[in-house]
Design an enzyme around this catalytic site. Structure first.
Site, PDB file in Angstrom:
ATOM      1  N   GLY A  28       0.821  -1.214   0.000  1.00 33.81           N
ATOM      2  CA  GLY A  28       0.000   0.000   0.000  1.00 33.81           C
ATOM      3  C   GLY A  28       0.849   1.255   0.000  1.00 33.81           C
ATOM      4  N   LEU A  30       0.407   3.602  -2.112  1.00 35.42           N
ATOM      5  CA  LEU A  30       0.745   3.444  -3.530  1.00 35.42           C
ATOM      6  C   LEU A  30       1.212   4.755  -4.162  1.00 35.42           C
ATOM      7  CD1 LEU A  30      -2.211   1.122  -4.621  1.00 35.42           C
ATOM      8  CD2 LEU A  30       0.041   0.478  -3.722  1.00 35.42           C
ATOM      9  N   HIS A  31       2.229   4.650  -5.014  1.00 34.80           N
ATOM     10  CA  HIS A  31       2.758   5.802  -5.743  1.00 34.80           C
ATOM     11  C   HIS A  31       2.884   5.411  -7.216  1.00 34.80           C
ATOM     12  CE1 HIS A  31       6.374   3.430  -5.579  1.00 34.80           C
ATOM     13  NE2 HIS A  31       6.441   3.509  -4.261  1.00 34.80           N
ATOM     14  N   HIS A  34       4.135   1.870  -8.072  1.00 40.19           N
ATOM     15  CA  HIS A  34       3.104   0.825  -7.980  1.00 40.19           C
ATOM     16  C   HIS A  34       2.122   0.949  -9.154  1.00 40.19           C
ATOM     17  CE1 HIS A  34       4.058   1.472  -3.548  1.00 40.19           C
ATOM     18  NE2 HIS A  34       4.286   0.184  -3.686  1.00 40.19           N
ATOM     19  N   GLN A  61       7.997  -9.215   7.771  1.00 38.30           N
ATOM     20  CA  GLN A  61       9.198  -8.757   7.054  1.00 38.30           C
ATOM     21  C   GLN A  61       9.821  -7.520   7.693  1.00 38.30           C
ATOM     22  OE1 GLN A  61       6.876  -8.159   3.316  1.00 38.30           O
ATOM     23  NE2 GLN A  61       8.193  -6.383   3.019  1.00 38.30           N
ATOM     24  N   GLY A 147       8.672  -5.049  -8.785  1.00 31.85           N
ATOM     25  CA  GLY A 147       9.512  -3.955  -9.250  1.00 31.85           C
ATOM     26  C   GLY A 147      10.994  -4.215  -9.008  1.00 31.85           C
ATOM     27  N   LYS A 149      13.125  -2.119  -8.368  1.00 30.07           N
ATOM     28  CA  LYS A 149      13.669  -1.256  -7.317  1.00 30.07           C
ATOM     29  C   LYS A 149      14.139  -2.127  -6.150  1.00 30.07           C
ATOM     30  CE  LYS A 149      12.665   0.810  -3.742  1.00 30.07           C
ATOM     31  NZ  LYS A 149      11.809   1.242  -2.672  1.00 30.07           N
ATOM     32  N   GLN A 153      14.902  -8.614  -3.763  1.00 26.41           N
ATOM     33  CA  GLN A 153      13.590  -9.270  -3.605  1.00 26.41           C
ATOM     34  C   GLN A 153      13.204 -10.014  -4.888  1.00 26.41           C
ATOM     35  OE1 GLN A 153      10.155  -7.560  -1.383  1.00 26.41           O
ATOM     36  NE2 GLN A 153       9.422  -6.997  -3.399  1.00 26.41           N
ATOM     37  N   SER A 185       9.378   5.661  -3.511  1.00 30.31           N
ATOM     38  CA  SER A 185       9.248   4.691  -2.421  1.00 30.31           C
ATOM     39  C   SER A 185       8.220   5.212  -1.432  1.00 30.31           C
ATOM     40  CB  SER A 185      10.593   4.513  -1.713  1.00 30.31           C
ATOM     41  OG  SER A 185      10.395   3.904  -0.443  1.00 30.31           O
TER      42      SER A 185
HETATM   43  P1  AMP Z   1       6.074  -2.265  -1.603  1.00 29.37           P
HETATM   44  O1  AMP Z   1       4.691  -1.722  -1.470  1.00 29.37           O
HETATM   45  O2  AMP Z   1       7.143  -1.305  -1.246  1.00 29.37           O
HETATM   46  O3  AMP Z   1       6.222  -3.628  -0.973  1.00 29.37           O
HETATM   47  O4  AMP Z   1       6.274  -2.518  -3.158  1.00 29.37           O
HETATM   48  C1  AMP Z   1       5.353  -3.282  -3.898  1.00 29.37           C
HETATM   49  C2  AMP Z   1       5.925  -3.520  -5.270  1.00 29.37           C
HETATM   50  O5  AMP Z   1       6.143  -2.264  -5.915  1.00 29.37           O
HETATM   51  C3  AMP Z   1       7.275  -4.238  -5.225  1.00 29.37           C
HETATM   52  O6  AMP Z   1       7.325  -5.190  -6.279  1.00 29.37           O
HETATM   53  C4  AMP Z   1       8.248  -3.118  -5.439  1.00 29.37           C
HETATM   54  O7  AMP Z   1       9.461  -3.541  -6.020  1.00 29.37           O
HETATM   55  C5  AMP Z   1       7.469  -2.227  -6.400  1.00 29.37           C
HETATM   56  N1  AMP Z   1       7.996  -0.850  -6.371  1.00 29.37           N
HETATM   57  C6  AMP Z   1       8.251  -0.085  -5.291  1.00 29.37           C
HETATM   58  N2  AMP Z   1       8.782   1.105  -5.659  1.00 29.37           N
HETATM   59  C7  AMP Z   1       8.865   1.079  -7.022  1.00 29.37           C
HETATM   60  C8  AMP Z   1       9.339   2.004  -8.012  1.00 29.37           C
HETATM   61  N3  AMP Z   1       9.835   3.189  -7.675  1.00 29.37           N
HETATM   62  N4  AMP Z   1       9.269   1.626  -9.299  1.00 29.37           N
HETATM   63  C9  AMP Z   1       8.768   0.431  -9.662  1.00 29.37           C
HETATM   64  N5  AMP Z   1       8.304  -0.487  -8.777  1.00 29.37           N
HETATM   65  C10 AMP Z   1       8.358  -0.175  -7.474  1.00 29.37           C
END
Ligand code: AMP
Length: 285
Positions: A28, A30-31, A34, A61, A147, A149, A153, A185
């Site tokens: 969540g 989300l940006h 995402h 985690q 992602g 990034k 992972q 992020s």
């Molecule tokens: P998170 O919500 O941080 O667990 O991220 C969820 C998914 O979004 C993961 O697969 C991340 O690698 C991906 N993600 C996070 N930040 C970015 C970004 N700046 N660009 C592309 N994917 C991202």
């Protein structure tokens, strides 16, 4: 768009789902990063397929001293964005749905997860693998999108999928960045104005190394030092790690080749940012 809060509800939805089912796991807040993954998922699923976005801040985690309780949870805005992007269902489970009382089974990848973030965040990838495998068994997607990034992972999940014969395809999407190069992020909101102004040093460091690789530098130690020098110019930064590794196994390299990856984690105050670059030969014109 449905918002499903129980495993049973998701299973009923999955049983009726048509076409290709594509899952985007997230925590969540989300940006645009995402959003890019969800838009990709929509394309991959096609008109007849189904896109599921999971939104779950996964407690296993996070380390005991990490930001689990203060992690942002703007669910209403997240749901709105998901709807705009053509999501069919959000899985937003109650924590006890995922971790019932007496939960005692975890997934441990033991090689790719051992260095980098795995070394500075003990137990982190055990939590990631466990929740991702659970999301896979609950949603049974044909495709899952992650992602780059979070480069380690991606590699850890790819290894888990291979080792455990999980029948799905993984898609890894490039990092979406702010105009000044900072990787988007959910944790960027923690940065003070001064820290935010300095944070693009991470990307600058990585690009400096990429440029040197492009003109023939092959010493991992030298490339690493270039990145470090650039980052140390940001007075508020504190380097957790900067490492040059093989792009697949994530073991340290001494002489670099295309595909090797520089991965780093840097603190600004209490906020830990990560970034990476996969070294590439410059394009010939
Ligand atoms: P998170 O919500 O941080 O667990 O991220 C969820 C998914 O979004 C993961 O697969 C991340 O690698 C991906 N993600 C996070 N930040 C970015 C970004 N700046 N660009 C592309 N994917 C991202």
């Amino acid at each position: 768009m449905l918002i499903l809060k129980t495993v049973a509800a998701l299973r009923r939805f999955r049983a009726r789902a048509r076409g290709k089912v594509v899952l985007v796991p997230t925590m969540g807040a989300l940006h645009a990063g995402h959003a890019d993954l969800i838009a990709r998922a929509r394309k991959l699923a096609g008109k007849s397929g189904t896109v599921i976005v999971s939104i779950f801040v996964n407690p296993t985690q996070f380390g005991p001293k990490e930001d689990l309780s203060r992690y942002p949870r703007p669910f209403a805005a997240d749901a709105k964005l998901c709807k705009t992007l053509g999501t069919d269902a959000i899985l937003h489970p109650y924590p006890e749905e995922i971790y019932p009382t007496g939960f005692s089974t975890y997934v441990n990848e033991e090689q790719v997860s051992s260095g980098l973030c795995g070394a500075s965040r003990p137990g982190h990838f055990r939590g990631v693998c466990t929740v991702v495998l659970k999301l896979f068994t609950i949603c049974q997607p044909d495709v899952a999108v992650f992602g780059l990034k979070d480069y380690q992972q991606c590699r850890v999940i790819a290894r888990m999928v291979r080792d455990l014969n999980i029948p799905l395809k993984l898609v890894f999407a490039p990092t979406i960045r702010e105009r000044d190069g900072l990787a988007l992020s959910s944790r960027n909101v923690y940065l003070s104005t001064e820290e935010r102004a300095q944070a693009p040093a991470l990307r600058r460091g990585l690009l400096t190394a990429q440029a040197a690789f492009g003109t023939g530098e092959r010493s991992a130690a030298k490339l690493r030092r270039m990145v470090e020098k650039e980052i140390r110019k940001a007075s508020l930064s504190r380097v957790d790690y900067i490492e040059v590794v093989d792009g697949e196994s994530l073991t340290a390299t001494r002489t670099v080749k295309a595909g090797d990856t520089i991965a780093l984690a840097v603190y600004f105050g209490r906020t830990r940012l990560i970034d990476n670059i996969q070294l590439a030969e410059p394009r010939r014109r």
